[in-house]
Design an enzyme around this catalytic site. Sequence first.
Site, PDB file in Angstrom:
ATOM      1  CE  LYS A  41      -0.356  -0.221   5.046  1.00  0.00           C
ATOM      2  NZ  LYS A  41      -1.223  -0.611   6.181  1.00  0.00           N
ATOM      3  NE  ARG A 139      -7.294   0.047  10.694  1.00  0.00           N
ATOM      4  CZ  ARG A 139      -6.028  -0.053  10.328  1.00  0.00           C
ATOM      5  NH1 ARG A 139      -5.223   1.002  10.399  1.00  0.00           N
ATOM      6  NH2 ARG A 139      -5.524  -1.197   9.889  1.00  0.00           N
ATOM      7  CG  HIS A 171      -4.406  -4.608  11.852  1.00  0.00           C
ATOM      8  ND1 HIS A 171      -3.244  -5.092  11.297  1.00  0.00           N
ATOM      9  CD2 HIS A 171      -4.220  -3.267  11.959  1.00  0.00           C
ATOM     10  CE1 HIS A 171      -2.402  -4.085  11.082  1.00  0.00           C
ATOM     11  NE2 HIS A 171      -2.964  -2.974  11.482  1.00  0.00           N
ATOM     12  NE  ARG A 230      -2.706  -8.016   7.664  1.00  0.00           N
ATOM     13  CZ  ARG A 230      -3.383  -8.479   8.726  1.00  0.00           C
ATOM     14  NH1 ARG A 230      -3.967  -9.661   8.665  1.00  0.00           N
ATOM     15  NH2 ARG A 230      -3.487  -7.748   9.812  1.00  0.00           N
ATOM     16  CE1 TYR A 276      11.451  32.356   3.884  1.00  0.00           C
ATOM     17  CE2 TYR A 276      11.629  29.956   3.799  1.00  0.00           C
ATOM     18  CZ  TYR A 276      11.374  31.171   3.174  1.00  0.00           C
ATOM     19  OH  TYR A 276      11.029  31.193   1.854  1.00  0.00           O
ATOM     20  CB  CYS A 324      13.289  26.412   2.880  1.00  0.00           C
ATOM     21  SG  CYS A 324      14.484  27.447   3.742  1.00  0.00           S
ATOM     22  CG  ASP A 326      11.088  24.349  -2.849  1.00  0.00           C
ATOM     23  OD1 ASP A 326      10.225  23.467  -2.886  1.00  0.00           O
ATOM     24  OD2 ASP A 326      10.831  25.568  -2.924  1.00  0.00           O
TER      25      ASP A 326
HETATM   26  C1  LIG Z   1      -0.427  -1.547   6.843  1.00  0.00           C
HETATM   27  C2  LIG Z   1      -0.937  -2.851   7.289  1.00  0.00           C
HETATM   28  C3  LIG Z   1      -0.062  -3.925   7.509  1.00  0.00           C
HETATM   29  C4  LIG Z   1       1.444  -3.793   7.420  1.00  0.00           C
HETATM   30  O1  LIG Z   1       1.929  -3.072   8.535  1.00  0.00           O
HETATM   31  P1  LIG Z   1       3.499  -3.021   8.881  1.00  0.00           P
HETATM   32  O2  LIG Z   1       3.549  -2.537  10.268  1.00  0.00           O
HETATM   33  O3  LIG Z   1       4.139  -2.114   7.912  1.00  0.00           O
HETATM   34  O4  LIG Z   1       4.000  -4.407   8.739  1.00  0.00           O
HETATM   35  C5  LIG Z   1      -0.603  -5.153   7.833  1.00  0.00           C
HETATM   36  N1  LIG Z   1      -1.942  -5.317   7.952  1.00  0.00           N
HETATM   37  C6  LIG Z   1      -2.817  -4.306   7.756  1.00  0.00           C
HETATM   38  C7  LIG Z   1      -4.273  -4.554   7.911  1.00  0.00           C
HETATM   39  C8  LIG Z   1      -2.350  -3.047   7.439  1.00  0.00           C
HETATM   40  O5  LIG Z   1      -3.217  -2.038   7.272  1.00  0.00           O
END
Ligand SMILES: *Cc1c(COP(=O)(O)O)cnc(C)c1O
Length: 387
Positions: A41, A139, A171, A230, A276, A324, A326
């Site tokens: 992602k 979530r 999760h 994951r 700045y 800054c 850039d």
């Molecule tokens: C982003 C995400 C992950 C990966 O998370 P990391 O901490 O980068 O390994 C795994 N599962 C879900 C549902 C996520 O949204």
Amino acid sequence: MQDQDIQGLRTWAEVDYEAIRHNLKEIRKLVGDTKIMGIVKADAYGHGASECARVMEEEGVDYFAVACLAEAISLRQSGLKSPILILGWTDPADFDQLVKYDLIQTAVSAAYARELSAYGQRYHSPMKVHVKVDTGMNRTGILFQPEEKRSDELLEVFGLPGLDIQGMFTHFPVSDDLQEESMSFTRRQIGLFREAVQVIKAAGFDPGLLHVQNSYGILNYKDLGMNYCRPGLLYMGVTSDDAVEILSNPDFIPILTLKTRVSMVKDLKPGATVSYGRHYKVSKPVKIASLCIGYADGLPRACSNKELEVLIHGKKARVVGNICMDQCMADVTDIPDVKEGDVAIVIGRDGDQVLSVDAISRMAGTINNETLTRLTARVPRIQAEHK
Ligand SMILES: *Cc1c(COP(=O)(O)O)cnc(C)c1O
């Protein structure tokens, strides 16, 4: 990487995609037979989703996940053939795109699963789905928590027509924390998830592929006997926060190096101020190099007037004054012969000197996930030479 690849660039990221192979091996040492679902992602957290996915596929990773429909379509269009799971919500008006691009959608709630089911029935194409079970993150997902075990909703979803349910997942919100309260919370989540799987199986349904671990879930809970894990950050060779202790000792290679160039060097006398706000006041004669990177490239302005350093000619130079949009400035008084066009490393290593993304994140009060995903489109990503 060839010299011509960086010719004309003011700021760029060199990504060592080959090092992903090593990082995957390190992950596999921890999770045993659990397969890896590559989380790509946010353009693989700014590292380049299709490039990361291609290397992972070569290493046997056969499942990928993204946050949203647009990311999934872009991966398909890059030629990726493996299953792609969308972890977040897709507008029901776009359900035709899920079918068209052969994508797997997360059922983010029971109500949403009914919408997917209605679409699948109407167009006679079973919608490929993974069911999200919420064991404590609160979530998305169908609630399955000690207070509220919604077996009714879970069972209803698994019984819906028009769905091809291929997996089920949850999760972790505190898999990074080794305090007993957090560890027992995560263990309870794992227990609840297993209980939910039993409920599904006992009713005669197939829960499909099971997956629960993000990067810290892998580092601290290792092999949980699930079908997939994951990881996002881990295959990129970093964790969210180097100060967080972990229950394993992996040897990851960070795959991203961030470089910029010196645009000019000048001598300043005591009394002069830089940038700045005039927050940096010169107290002895100094040599100041201007660099072609600013917060519009992703270098957080919050790192201004702290201890941020860059590497020039293998030596550390302190960034002085406000960063800054850039540009920013660095004190190169103690580095001989710095000149226009010289390369400065902002994240990465030169010899035995290392600048981690973690230092930037710490100064900016954030985690590496955010720092990396905030490197902007103005910074070209280039394939690094693998060392
Ligand atoms: C982003 C995400 C992950 C990966 O998370 P990391 O901490 O980068 O390994 C795994 N599962 C879900 C549902 C996520 O949204």
